[in-house]
Design a protein around this motif. Structure first.
Motif, PDB file in Angstrom:
ATOM      1  N   ASP A 118       1.191  -0.853   0.110  1.00 26.52           N
ATOM      2  CA  ASP A 118       0.264   0.673  -0.062  1.00 26.52           C
ATOM      3  C   ASP A 118       0.614   1.197  -0.136  1.00 26.52           C
ATOM      4  O   ASP A 118       0.499   1.389  -0.440  1.00 26.52           O
ATOM      5  CB  ASP A 118      -1.338   0.206   1.354  1.00 26.52           C
ATOM      6  CG  ASP A 118      -2.212  -0.508   1.219  1.00 26.52           C
ATOM      7  OD1 ASP A 118      -1.947  -1.362   0.166  1.00 26.52           O
ATOM      8  OD2 ASP A 118      -2.609  -1.388   1.975  1.00 26.52           O
ATOM      9  N   ALA A 119       1.833   1.717   0.293  1.00 26.37           N
ATOM     10  CA  ALA A 119       3.017   2.554   1.013  1.00 26.37           C
ATOM     11  C   ALA A 119       3.600   2.273  -0.740  1.00 26.37           C
ATOM     12  O   ALA A 119       3.879   3.725  -0.930  1.00 26.37           O
ATOM     13  CB  ALA A 119       4.069   2.590   1.724  1.00 26.37           C
ATOM     14  N   ALA A 120       3.750   1.840  -1.290  1.00 21.42           N
ATOM     15  CA  ALA A 120       4.215   1.886  -2.471  1.00 21.42           C
ATOM     16  C   ALA A 120       3.123   2.848  -3.700  1.00 21.42           C
ATOM     17  O   ALA A 120       3.474   3.429  -4.709  1.00 21.42           O
ATOM     18  CB  ALA A 120       4.753   0.217  -2.980  1.00 21.42           C
ATOM     19  N   ARG A 121       1.865   1.931  -3.806  1.00 26.27           N
ATOM     20  CA  ARG A 121       1.137   2.758  -3.817  1.00 26.27           C
ATOM     21  C   ARG A 121       0.642   4.358  -3.988  1.00 26.27           C
ATOM     22  O   ARG A 121       0.290   4.680  -4.365  1.00 26.27           O
ATOM     23  CB  ARG A 121      -0.305   1.753  -3.753  1.00 26.27           C
ATOM     24  CG  ARG A 121      -0.942   0.447  -3.899  1.00 26.27           C
ATOM     25  CD  ARG A 121      -2.255  -0.370  -3.913  1.00 26.27           C
ATOM     26  NE  ARG A 121      -2.314  -0.867  -4.263  1.00 26.27           N
ATOM     27  CZ  ARG A 121      -2.055  -2.298  -3.423  1.00 26.27           C
ATOM     28  NH1 ARG A 121      -1.689  -2.625  -2.522  1.00 26.27           N
ATOM     29  NH2 ARG A 121      -2.388  -3.641  -4.589  1.00 26.27           N
ATOM     30  N   ILE A 122       1.242   4.921  -3.386  1.00 27.57           N
ATOM     31  CA  ILE A 122       1.679   6.378  -2.937  1.00 27.57           C
ATOM     32  C   ILE A 122       2.517   6.706  -4.367  1.00 27.57           C
ATOM     33  O   ILE A 122       1.836   8.001  -4.939  1.00 27.57           O
ATOM     34  CB  ILE A 122       2.185   6.930  -1.127  1.00 27.57           C
ATOM     35  CG1 ILE A 122       1.008   5.866  -0.276  1.00 27.57           C
ATOM     36  CG2 ILE A 122       2.616   7.775  -1.488  1.00 27.57           C
ATOM     37  CD1 ILE A 122       1.446   6.280   1.518  1.00 27.57           C
ATOM     38  N   VAL A 123       3.048   5.929  -4.172  1.00 21.45           N
ATOM     39  CA  VAL A 123       4.169   6.405  -5.495  1.00 21.45           C
ATOM     40  C   VAL A 123       3.591   6.096  -7.062  1.00 21.45           C
ATOM     41  O   VAL A 123       3.703   7.415  -7.997  1.00 21.45           O
ATOM     42  CB  VAL A 123       5.615   5.636  -5.247  1.00 21.45           C
ATOM     43  CG1 VAL A 123       6.422   6.301  -6.189  1.00 21.45           C
ATOM     44  CG2 VAL A 123       6.211   5.528  -4.244  1.00 21.45           C
ATOM     45  N   LEU A 124       2.676   5.360  -6.509  1.00 19.00           N
ATOM     46  CA  LEU A 124       1.808   5.158  -8.117  1.00 19.00           C
ATOM     47  C   LEU A 124       0.738   6.456  -8.279  1.00 19.00           C
ATOM     48  O   LEU A 124       0.642   7.207  -8.993  1.00 19.00           O
ATOM     49  CB  LEU A 124       0.852   4.325  -7.815  1.00 19.00           C
ATOM     50  CG  LEU A 124       0.110   3.648  -9.285  1.00 19.00           C
ATOM     51  CD1 LEU A 124       0.795   4.016 -10.766  1.00 19.00           C
ATOM     52  CD2 LEU A 124      -0.903   2.621  -9.060  1.00 19.00           C
TER      53      LEU A 124
END
Length: 238
Positions: free
Chosen positions: A77-83
């Motif tokens: 979910d944290a990686a989706r912040i970058v997306l």
């Protein structure tokens, strides 16, 4: 002002190229002084990635607030912040992607930025897997897997020119990561070593279940017929 400088810089990069654009050119186009530029960006390379510091801070804050029940899901979910940062401005994101492909120095800089994201994810996981004997290794490998999966889906979207929904490819890639790594922390059965016979002896061990794995250990001088005989005997016992 940060956004104004970034827009002015990219206009010049597209017109003249990155290498032929100077900081003086950028501030002249933006209508500000050099001091204003360096207040926001330490270098010309930083202006290509104006949003990563904010995104990294948001990721850090997000991870600090999540519970411990699903650490792998949390870093996904944290990686989706970058997306979402990239998806918020598709035109700028595609321009940046193309620019970094053309300028080796920017590609190197981008890799350093990606590494900071990876270290943030790994740091969170290390805290959750501290009790595991391989906790640090597990954290590093999962963080690298999440970043690789995220970047694979993101780049598919960027190479398409920003067409379609970027979340579909990224979600698919991250689901693969979760499928592999979402299990209780602990030593993997595959890494447990069978007991070996004493030096100079031969022996066979077999794993339990229908899909048995037979391991044959023999001294260097054991005749081949004897090795084959022992394997045949072991298979026959199954």
């Amino acid at each position: 002002m940060r956004e104004v400088l970034a827009q002015a810089a990219f206009q010049l990069f597209l017109e003249r190229g990155f290498e032929r654009t100077t900081v003086d050119d950028i501030v002249a186009r933006a209508g500000v002084g050099r001091r204003s530029f360096f207040r926001y960006f330490p270098s010309k390379e930083d202006v290509v990635f104006p949003d990563h510091e904010r995104c990294l801070a948001e990721m850090t804050e997000f991870l600090a607030a999540v519970d411990d029940s699903d650490p792998v899901g949390a870093v996904c979910d944290a990686a989706r912040i970058v997306l979402r940062m990239y998806a918020a401005d598709p035109e700028f994101s595609v321009q940046r992607y193309r620019l970094t492909r053309e300028v080796p120095g920017l590609r190197t800089y981008e890799l350093s930025v990606v590494r900071r994201y990876e270290q943030t994810l790994a740091g969170h996981l290390r805290g959750r897997f501290r009790a595991d004997g391989d906790g640090e290794l597990r954290a590093e490998v999962i963080a690298a897997s999440v970043v690789a999966a995220h970047n694979n889906g993101l780049r598919l979207w960027l190479r398409s020119g920003g067409a379609g929904d970027p979340e579909a490819a990224v979600d698919h890639a991250l689901d693969l990561v979760r499928g592999v790594w979402e299990r209780p922390a602990g030593p993997s059965p595959a890494l447990e070593k069978p007991a070996l016979p004493a030096a100079g002896q031969s022996g066979i061990t077999a794993g339990p279940g229908d899909n048995e794995v037979i391991v044959m250990v023999a001294s260097k001088g054991t005749p081949m017929w004897r090795v084959v005989q022992q394997i045949e005997a072991a298979v026959g016992e199954g």
